[in-house]
Design an enzyme around this catalytic site. Structure first.
Site, PDB file in Angstrom:
ATOM      1  N   SER A 180     131.374  38.704  21.085  1.00 29.30           N
ATOM      2  CA  SER A 180     130.665  37.602  20.419  1.00 29.30           C
ATOM      3  C   SER A 180     129.588  37.215  20.974  1.00 29.30           C
ATOM      4  O   SER A 180     129.395  37.075  22.253  1.00 29.30           O
ATOM      5  CB  SER A 180     131.810  36.871  20.110  1.00 29.30           C
ATOM      6  OG  SER A 180     133.070  37.441  19.536  1.00 29.30           O
TER       7      SER A 180
HETATM    8  N1  SAH Z   1     137.184  38.397  22.725  1.00 31.00           N
HETATM    9  C1  SAH Z   1     136.430  39.816  22.698  1.00 31.00           C
HETATM   10  C2  SAH Z   1     135.881  40.105  21.377  1.00 31.00           C
HETATM   11  C3  SAH Z   1     136.014  41.247  20.935  1.00 31.00           C
HETATM   12  S1  SAH Z   1     135.699  41.837  19.398  1.00 31.00           S
HETATM   13  C4  SAH Z   1     135.220  39.486  23.756  1.00 31.00           C
HETATM   14  O1  SAH Z   1     135.047  38.322  24.459  1.00 31.00           O
HETATM   15  O2  SAH Z   1     134.783  40.464  24.142  1.00 31.00           O
HETATM   16  C5  SAH Z   1     137.314  41.671  18.797  1.00 31.00           C
HETATM   17  C6  SAH Z   1     138.294  42.849  19.538  1.00 31.00           C
HETATM   18  O3  SAH Z   1     139.591  42.701  18.765  1.00 31.00           O
HETATM   19  C7  SAH Z   1     137.852  44.228  19.188  1.00 31.00           C
HETATM   20  O4  SAH Z   1     138.012  44.602  20.548  1.00 31.00           O
HETATM   21  C8  SAH Z   1     139.239  44.718  18.435  1.00 31.00           C
HETATM   22  O5  SAH Z   1     139.515  46.028  18.809  1.00 31.00           O
HETATM   23  C9  SAH Z   1     140.254  43.873  18.731  1.00 31.00           C
HETATM   24  N2  SAH Z   1     141.441  43.593  17.537  1.00 31.00           N
HETATM   25  C10 SAH Z   1     141.233  43.873  16.251  1.00 31.00           C
HETATM   26  N3  SAH Z   1     142.515  43.619  15.640  1.00 31.00           N
HETATM   27  C11 SAH Z   1     143.307  43.454  16.625  1.00 31.00           C
HETATM   28  C12 SAH Z   1     144.863  43.421  16.776  1.00 31.00           C
HETATM   29  N4  SAH Z   1     145.505  43.398  15.823  1.00 31.00           N
HETATM   30  N5  SAH Z   1     145.362  43.079  17.996  1.00 31.00           N
HETATM   31  C13 SAH Z   1     144.676  43.329  19.018  1.00 31.00           C
HETATM   32  N6  SAH Z   1     143.313  43.471  19.082  1.00 31.00           N
HETATM   33  C14 SAH Z   1     142.725  43.690  17.916  1.00 31.00           C
END
Ligand code: SAH
Length: 238
Positions: free
Chosen positions: A84
């Site tokens: 993000s």
């Molecule tokens: N907090 C992260 C944002 C990554 S984008 C950062 O700082 O980079 C969101 C992430 O959520 C993705 O990597 C995706 O694979 C993960 N995601 C989506 N659904 C999920 C779930 N049910 N459990 C765990 N991770 C999930």
């Protein structure tokens, strides 16, 4: 990250080390500027700003994108996922109202950047990622930064981690159709949950607070757009 900065102070001992030291200083300035821009954009919590000034975002993204590391934009991290924009991470982190001794659950480890920011602000971070490659690379990157108070678990985070609950704060970093009830149930009294919920192409950033006695309140913090939260209490995976 202490080890990181100590290495920097030893940098003058050889020519090779010196150029490493100079590079490090050049990279610290963009981090500080990022924190200044976040402050100008409305982030008030000094501990949050200090965390952004200290976490090396360039070490948590693909090498080819490093030139963009300290711009306030989201970036692709592979597997169709994104890190993000710092402004969004800052808004969510500030909304968690962390004071220092909390245990925080993060759903969606991704690059590990949000987890690294949280690691500076609380006692313990438990982060869950569903994509094996991302969980592994985030773990490697966090280890390299010397972050030792983040545990990364592989799995569907929409069910939370009952074994580690209750959590003082929960941050959901992918967008779901609705607030997963297991997460609300795993909030401690006085705990806060922040995450994006709503339609697939546009969500609202929501904060849920569990008050003493168990009452829940829900606030809308503003519109946002995140990648899908996939899982039992999220969108169905294709
Ligand atoms: N907090 C992260 C944002 C990554 S984008 C950062 O700082 O980079 C969101 C992430 O959520 C993705 O990597 C995706 O694979 C993960 N995601 C989506 N659904 C999920 C779930 N049910 N459990 C765990 N991770 C999930």
């Amino acid at each position: 990250m202490e080890a990181d900065s100590r290495a920097g102070t030893r940098a003058g001992r050889s020519a090779g080390r010196m150029s490493e030291g100079r590079g490090r200083r050049e990279l610290e300035t963009p981090r500080r500027r990022l924190a200044e821009r976040l402050a100008a954009g409305g982030i008030r919590n000094q501990r949050v700003l200090d965390a952004f000034a200290s976490v090396p975002r360039h070490l948590l993204i693909p090498e080819a994108l490093r030139a963009d590391a300290y711009r306030n934009i989201s970036l692709p991290i592979g597997d169709g996922q994104t890190i993000s924009a710092p402004g969004t991470v800052a808004q969510m982190t500030e909304a968690l109202e962390l004071t220092g001794d909390e245990t925080v659950l993060e759903v969606g480890t991704g690059s590990g950047y949000q987890a690294a920011i949280l690691s500076k602000l609380v006692a313990r971070v438990i982060s869950i990622e569903r994509v094996p490659r991302l969980a592994a690379s985030a773990r490697t990157a966090l280890d390299r930064l010397g972050v030792s108070n983040v545990i990364v678990h592989l799995g569907d985070g929409t069910g939370g981690r009952p074994a580690d609950a209750p959590f003082d704060a929960i941050v959901v970093t992918a967008g779901g159709p609705e607030i997963p009830m297991p997460l609300v149930e795993q909030l401690a009294e006085g705990g806060r949950l922040v995450g994006p919920f709503g339609a697939r192409d546009q969500q609202q950033l929501i904060r849920v607070c569990r008050h003493a006695g168990g009452d829940l309140t829900r606030e809308v913090l503003g519109p946002c757009r995140f990648v899908d939260l996939l899982g039992t209490h999220g969108w169905a995976a294709a």
